[in-house]
Design a protein around this motif. Structure first.
Motif, PDB file in Angstrom:
ATOM      1  N   ARG A 310       0.829  -1.212   0.000  1.00  0.00           N
ATOM      2  CA  ARG A 310       0.000   0.000   0.000  1.00  0.00           C
ATOM      3  C   ARG A 310       0.858   1.254   0.000  1.00  0.00           C
ATOM      4  O   ARG A 310       0.585   2.211  -0.721  1.00  0.00           O
ATOM      5  CB  ARG A 310      -0.899   0.028   1.240  1.00  0.00           C
ATOM      6  CG  ARG A 310      -2.078  -0.887   1.143  1.00  0.00           C
ATOM      7  CD  ARG A 310      -2.809  -0.955   2.470  1.00  0.00           C
ATOM      8  NE  ARG A 310      -3.881  -1.925   2.391  1.00  0.00           N
ATOM      9  CZ  ARG A 310      -5.115  -1.653   1.990  1.00  0.00           C
ATOM     10  NH1 ARG A 310      -5.444  -0.430   1.677  1.00  0.00           N
ATOM     11  NH2 ARG A 310      -6.025  -2.594   1.907  1.00  0.00           N
ATOM     12  N   PRO A 404     -17.410  -0.838  -5.089  1.00  0.00           N
ATOM     13  CA  PRO A 404     -16.199  -0.112  -4.686  1.00  0.00           C
ATOM     14  C   PRO A 404     -14.939  -0.904  -5.029  1.00  0.00           C
ATOM     15  O   PRO A 404     -14.976  -2.143  -5.087  1.00  0.00           O
ATOM     16  CB  PRO A 404     -16.325   0.033  -3.178  1.00  0.00           C
ATOM     17  CG  PRO A 404     -17.640  -0.499  -2.794  1.00  0.00           C
ATOM     18  CD  PRO A 404     -18.264  -1.179  -3.957  1.00  0.00           C
ATOM     19  N   PRO A 406     -10.639  -0.797  -4.106  1.00  0.00           N
ATOM     20  CA  PRO A 406      -9.664  -0.108  -3.251  1.00  0.00           C
ATOM     21  C   PRO A 406      -8.620   0.649  -4.072  1.00  0.00           C
ATOM     22  O   PRO A 406      -8.284   0.223  -5.186  1.00  0.00           O
ATOM     23  CB  PRO A 406      -9.017  -1.256  -2.474  1.00  0.00           C
ATOM     24  CG  PRO A 406      -9.207  -2.450  -3.326  1.00  0.00           C
ATOM     25  CD  PRO A 406     -10.481  -2.250  -4.097  1.00  0.00           C
ATOM     26  N   GLY A 407      -8.126   1.728  -3.506  1.00  0.00           N
ATOM     27  CA  GLY A 407      -7.072   2.515  -4.173  1.00  0.00           C
ATOM     28  C   GLY A 407      -5.905   1.657  -4.652  1.00  0.00           C
ATOM     29  O   GLY A 407      -5.475   1.787  -5.808  1.00  0.00           O
ATOM     30  N   PRO A 408      -5.377   0.753  -3.806  1.00  0.00           N
ATOM     31  CA  PRO A 408      -4.232  -0.069  -4.262  1.00  0.00           C
ATOM     32  C   PRO A 408      -4.633  -1.153  -5.267  1.00  0.00           C
ATOM     33  O   PRO A 408      -3.801  -1.947  -5.700  1.00  0.00           O
ATOM     34  CB  PRO A 408      -3.714  -0.709  -2.978  1.00  0.00           C
ATOM     35  CG  PRO A 408      -4.396  -0.020  -1.858  1.00  0.00           C
ATOM     36  CD  PRO A 408      -5.659   0.551  -2.383  1.00  0.00           C
ATOM     37  N   GLN A 448     -20.320  -5.880  -2.803  1.00  0.00           N
ATOM     38  CA  GLN A 448     -18.983  -5.944  -3.388  1.00  0.00           C
ATOM     39  C   GLN A 448     -18.656  -7.397  -3.733  1.00  0.00           C
ATOM     40  O   GLN A 448     -18.853  -8.291  -2.902  1.00  0.00           O
ATOM     41  CB  GLN A 448     -17.954  -5.386  -2.397  1.00  0.00           C
ATOM     42  CG  GLN A 448     -16.691  -4.884  -3.059  1.00  0.00           C
ATOM     43  CD  GLN A 448     -15.782  -4.118  -2.105  1.00  0.00           C
ATOM     44  OE1 GLN A 448     -16.089  -3.972  -0.912  1.00  0.00           O
ATOM     45  NE2 GLN A 448     -14.675  -3.633  -2.607  1.00  0.00           N
ATOM     46  N   PHE A 482     -19.840  -0.804   4.913  1.00  0.00           N
ATOM     47  CA  PHE A 482     -18.511  -1.374   4.700  1.00  0.00           C
ATOM     48  C   PHE A 482     -17.682  -1.463   5.990  1.00  0.00           C
ATOM     49  O   PHE A 482     -16.528  -1.841   5.962  1.00  0.00           O
ATOM     50  CB  PHE A 482     -17.737  -0.628   3.592  1.00  0.00           C
ATOM     51  CG  PHE A 482     -18.412  -0.808   2.246  1.00  0.00           C
ATOM     52  CD1 PHE A 482     -18.101  -1.884   1.433  1.00  0.00           C
ATOM     53  CD2 PHE A 482     -19.390   0.077   1.828  1.00  0.00           C
ATOM     54  CE1 PHE A 482     -18.754  -2.074   0.218  1.00  0.00           C
ATOM     55  CE2 PHE A 482     -20.053  -0.096   0.622  1.00  0.00           C
ATOM     56  CZ  PHE A 482     -19.734  -1.173  -0.189  1.00  0.00           C
ATOM     57  N   LYS A 519     -17.266  -9.751   8.259  1.00  0.00           N
ATOM     58  CA  LYS A 519     -16.427  -8.702   8.840  1.00  0.00           C
ATOM     59  C   LYS A 519     -17.187  -8.064   9.978  1.00  0.00           C
ATOM     60  O   LYS A 519     -18.301  -7.582   9.741  1.00  0.00           O
ATOM     61  CB  LYS A 519     -16.116  -7.648   7.783  1.00  0.00           C
ATOM     62  CG  LYS A 519     -15.392  -6.413   8.350  1.00  0.00           C
ATOM     63  CD  LYS A 519     -15.171  -5.342   7.329  1.00  0.00           C
ATOM     64  CE  LYS A 519     -14.486  -4.160   7.971  1.00  0.00           C
ATOM     65  NZ  LYS A 519     -14.187  -3.089   7.019  1.00  0.00           N
ATOM     66  N   THR A 523     -11.682  -8.975   7.239  1.00  0.00           N
ATOM     67  CA  THR A 523     -11.970  -7.724   6.540  1.00  0.00           C
ATOM     68  C   THR A 523     -12.538  -8.099   5.177  1.00  0.00           C
ATOM     69  O   THR A 523     -12.526  -9.275   4.797  1.00  0.00           O
ATOM     70  CB  THR A 523     -10.704  -6.866   6.361  1.00  0.00           C
ATOM     71  OG1 THR A 523      -9.697  -7.691   5.804  1.00  0.00           O
ATOM     72  CG2 THR A 523     -10.246  -6.275   7.677  1.00  0.00           C
ATOM     73  N   ILE A 524     -13.016  -7.116   4.443  1.00  0.00           N
ATOM     74  CA  ILE A 524     -13.570  -7.418   3.118  1.00  0.00           C
ATOM     75  C   ILE A 524     -12.432  -7.795   2.176  1.00  0.00           C
ATOM     76  O   ILE A 524     -12.464  -8.841   1.534  1.00  0.00           O
ATOM     77  CB  ILE A 524     -14.384  -6.217   2.589  1.00  0.00           C
ATOM     78  CG1 ILE A 524     -15.596  -5.984   3.493  1.00  0.00           C
ATOM     79  CG2 ILE A 524     -14.808  -6.460   1.131  1.00  0.00           C
ATOM     80  CD1 ILE A 524     -16.422  -4.759   3.172  1.00  0.00           C
ATOM     81  N   GLU A 525     -11.426  -6.952   2.099  1.00  0.00           N
ATOM     82  CA  GLU A 525     -10.250  -7.281   1.283  1.00  0.00           C
ATOM     83  C   GLU A 525      -9.401  -8.297   2.035  1.00  0.00           C
ATOM     84  O   GLU A 525      -9.466  -8.381   3.269  1.00  0.00           O
ATOM     85  CB  GLU A 525      -9.416  -6.013   1.012  1.00  0.00           C
ATOM     86  CG  GLU A 525     -10.161  -4.888   0.314  1.00  0.00           C
ATOM     87  CD  GLU A 525     -10.512  -5.194  -1.133  1.00  0.00           C
ATOM     88  OE1 GLU A 525      -9.936  -6.145  -1.706  1.00  0.00           O
ATOM     89  OE2 GLU A 525     -11.375  -4.493  -1.678  1.00  0.00           O
TER      90      GLU A 525
HETATM   91  P1  XMP Z   1     -11.807  -3.712   4.417  1.00  0.00           P
HETATM   92  O1  XMP Z   1     -10.904  -4.626   3.687  1.00  0.00           O
HETATM   93  O2  XMP Z   1     -11.080  -2.757   5.318  1.00  0.00           O
HETATM   94  O3  XMP Z   1     -12.502  -2.807   3.299  1.00  0.00           O
HETATM   95  O4  XMP Z   1     -12.915  -4.412   5.138  1.00  0.00           O
HETATM   96  C1  XMP Z   1     -13.604  -1.960   3.511  1.00  0.00           C
HETATM   97  C2  XMP Z   1     -13.907  -1.252   2.199  1.00  0.00           C
HETATM   98  O5  XMP Z   1     -12.839  -0.353   1.893  1.00  0.00           O
HETATM   99  C3  XMP Z   1     -12.255  -0.693   0.647  1.00  0.00           C
HETATM  100  N1  XMP Z   1     -10.812  -0.495   0.806  1.00  0.00           N
HETATM  101  C4  XMP Z   1     -10.142   0.548   0.329  1.00  0.00           C
HETATM  102  N2  XMP Z   1     -10.543   1.606  -0.389  1.00  0.00           N
HETATM  103  N3  XMP Z   1      -8.323   2.424  -0.459  1.00  0.00           N
HETATM  104  C5  XMP Z   1      -9.634   2.533  -0.789  1.00  0.00           C
HETATM  105  O6  XMP Z   1      -9.983   3.494  -1.479  1.00  0.00           O
HETATM  106  C6  XMP Z   1      -7.843   1.390   0.261  1.00  0.00           C
HETATM  107  O7  XMP Z   1      -6.659   1.310   0.549  1.00  0.00           O
HETATM  108  C7  XMP Z   1      -8.808   0.407   0.677  1.00  0.00           C
HETATM  109  N4  XMP Z   1      -8.710  -0.726   1.393  1.00  0.00           N
HETATM  110  C8  XMP Z   1      -9.949  -1.268   1.459  1.00  0.00           C
HETATM  111  C9  XMP Z   1     -12.637  -2.131   0.399  1.00  0.00           C
HETATM  112  O8  XMP Z   1     -12.619  -2.443  -0.990  1.00  0.00           O
HETATM  113  C10 XMP Z   1     -14.007  -2.182   1.007  1.00  0.00           C
HETATM  114  O9  XMP Z   1     -14.976  -1.653   0.122  1.00  0.00           O
END
Ligand code: XMP
Length: 527
Positions: A310, A404, A406-408, A448, A482, A519, A523-525
């Motif tokens: 990241r 959605p 994620p940025g990475p 998602q 989320f 979650k 986590t989602i990712e």
């Molecule tokens: P997690 O994995 O934390 O994800 O349960 C919750 C939501 O956030 C998104 N996600 C991100 N979005 N930059 C983003 O813009 C990031 O680094 C990032 N990491 C997780 C994920 O896809 C989910 O919708």
């Protein structure tokens, strides 16, 4: 300002007639209150609890709502409203701590009770009032308090009670001042909407005509006025927020907008092209596409640790964006898709009355060192409002309703080391699962869905030959915010089709699993 702009401004002023301010006294529910108010077509903003009467006057609201909060009103240093607010003649609804503030500020008695009341409770309405129109005489409400109003201030009367709380709602006899000990904004108060609606329509006399269309006009006028003849840049990612910002900016300032799309090689299949087509064919923006795939792959070489991935992606993105922005002349502003929940979470709204255009460091956004002034025209909106605005501005459903991302990007779904061939495998499999969910008519019903490529191989058999290839996971979740999420109970036949197609069509995958973790704790990712 030209005549068209002036018309927009006049219209925007009309549209904000009937707005309500929510004073945030530290409640976890302030956002929810704002949301519920907007659901009644009344525009609403969350402002700091210590907003002065003079500042309130400038907002010209039709009413105020005092949120709940974790403090005790009689404690030293507990957040208090400007006493002058009670002299403005505006309707005020205090919720929980907010009700205790109204009572305490006007001479009533608030004290702690031996047993904290938390959870669902039956409330009985003891006095009929327009606030309780169409509200049952007895119904369930949600309580969460350790203090109670013991004595109402002079001129007030009690309107409702529960088994342990004799003063569960109050009202001034002659002035539009109300208090509710319970929370009308949460779903555990099934009739809470009725109360808020009554407050907005019967007490504040709001016209209830707020629409996103008005919001768009208002923002367009504000942006034009703020930007003048200067140039704005906007990063496009393929996500809905940045697309809506760019579309809004384009409507406001046309060719004074330049967009930058950094294609980091970690995007979903066809994503970059989708954005390019939309922002060159439909919105004819000055679009700069940075082909950064090789730069990102080089930077990520050998990195397997999720946080490190990241960080590297973040830095590489900033460098690419910076370079691209330097090639555009005389840029003064940077537009970002910060949303209301980001603003609230970062504490920015509590630092002062939410301003639509102001400097604020977006979580995970670009650093201030880039030297641009930020424009965040979505900072008053919730995600579902952003989607509606996108449609209003003419963005296609396939952008507006995209899940959605994620940025990475795919880097956090390609576990282990990032390599181009592994990303390609993942991208193909991901495209298949998305295609199948569309075919099943379930895309909009899930929050998602994506594929994750594992860093392990497993044994299989294809034809008569043994294989030793990648294992892949399908992840699909349902969620409102989320922050918590449940795994989606996708029909077996949909999963079966996804699995069969991936194994048949994506070379290098011989096993597909379905992630059945919620979650929290997962986590989602995956990274
Ligand atoms: P997690 O994995 O934390 O994800 O349960 C919750 C939501 O956030 C998104 N996600 C991100 N979005 N930059 C983003 O813009 C990031 O680094 C990032 N990491 C997780 C994920 O896809 C989910 O919708």
């Amino acid at each position: 300002m030209n005549a068209a702009n002036q018309t927009d401004v006049i219209e925007s002023l009309k549209s904000t007639e009937g707005r309500v301010l929510v004073l945030d006294f530290g409640s976890q529910y302030a956002q929810l209150i704002a949301r519920r108010v907007r659901e009644q077509q009344v525009y609403c903003e969350i402002v700091r609890h210590d907003i002065t009467a003079e500042q309130v006057r400038r907002h010209n609201p039709s009413g105020l709502i005092f949120s709940g909060g974790p403090n005790s009103v009689y404690e030293d240093g507990s957040p208090q409203p400007d006493p002058e607010l009670f002299e403005l003649g505006l309707p005020i609804l205090g919720i929980c701590y907010g009700m205790q503030l109204v009572c305490n500020s006007l001479g009533g008695q608030v004290a702690s009770v031996p047993c904290r009341e938390y959870g669902p409770t039956q409330v009985s309405v003891t006095h009929r009032d327009p606030l309780f129109n169409e509200f049952p005489a007895e119904t369930q409400v949600w309580m969460s308090h350790g203090d109670q109003v013991q004595e109402v201030p002079e001129g007030f009367e009690s309107l409702a009670k529960t088994g342990t709380c004799p003063i569960a709602a109050v009202k001034h006899r002659d002035r539009p001042l109300y208090g509710l000990q319970f929370h009308p904004e949460v779903t555990h108060t099934p009739q809470g909407k009725t109360l808020l609606k009554n407050f907005l329509y019967e007490v504040c006399h709001c016209p209830g005509n707020w629409q996103l269309e008005d919001f768009a006009k208002e923002q367009i006028a504000k942006i034009r006025e703020h930007v003048g003849n200067d140039r704005v840049i906007c990063g496009l990612s393929g996500g809905v927020d940045s697309a809506v910002v760019a579309a809004l900016l384009y409507r406001a300032i046309g060719d004074q907008l330049s967009c930058i799309l950094v294609d980091n090689g970690l995007l979903r299949k066809g994503e970059s092209q989708l954005v390019v087509d939309e922002f060159t064919d439909h919105f004819k923006t000055d679009l700069h596409v940075v082909n950064g795939e090789s730069v990102f792959l080089e930077a990520l070489e050998g990195i397997t640790e999720p946080q490190e991935k990241r960080t590297v992606i973040g830095h590489t993105f900033i460098n690419c964006f910076k370079q691209a922005s330097e090639s555009i002349d005389a840029v003064k502003f940077l537009a970002q898709g910060t949303l209301y929940p980001d603003v609230i979470e970062s504490g920015a709204a509590v630092d002062g009355p939410a301003a639509t255009i102001k400097l604020h460091h977006n979580v995970g956004g670009l650093p201030e060192e880039l030297g641009f002034e930020l424009i965040e025209p979505l900072r008053d909106l919730f995600k579902d409002e952003v989607r509606a605005l996108g449609l209003e501005l003419g963005l296609p459903e396939k952008i507006v309703w995209r899940h959605p991302f994620p940025g990475p990007g795919l880097a956090v779904r390609c576990l282990g080391e990032i390599k181009k061939d592994r990303l390609d495998v993942l991208r193909e499999a991901d495209a298949i699962v998305i295609d199948e969910i569309h075919q099943a008519g379930l895309y909009r019903k899930t929050s998602q869905l994506f594929a994750v490529l594992l860093p392990i191989q497993s044994v299989g058999v294809m034809g008569d030959a043994r294989t030793y290839e990648n294992a892949l996971v399908i992840r699909c979740v349902d969620t409102d915010d989320f922050m918590t999420a449940d795994w989606t109970r996708l029909p077996y036949d949909v999963l079966a089709k996804m699995s069969t197609r991936i194994i048949n069509e994506v070379a290098g995958v011989n096993r597909v699993c379905y992630d059945i973790s919620s979650k929290p704790p997962a986590t989602i990712e995956w990274e």
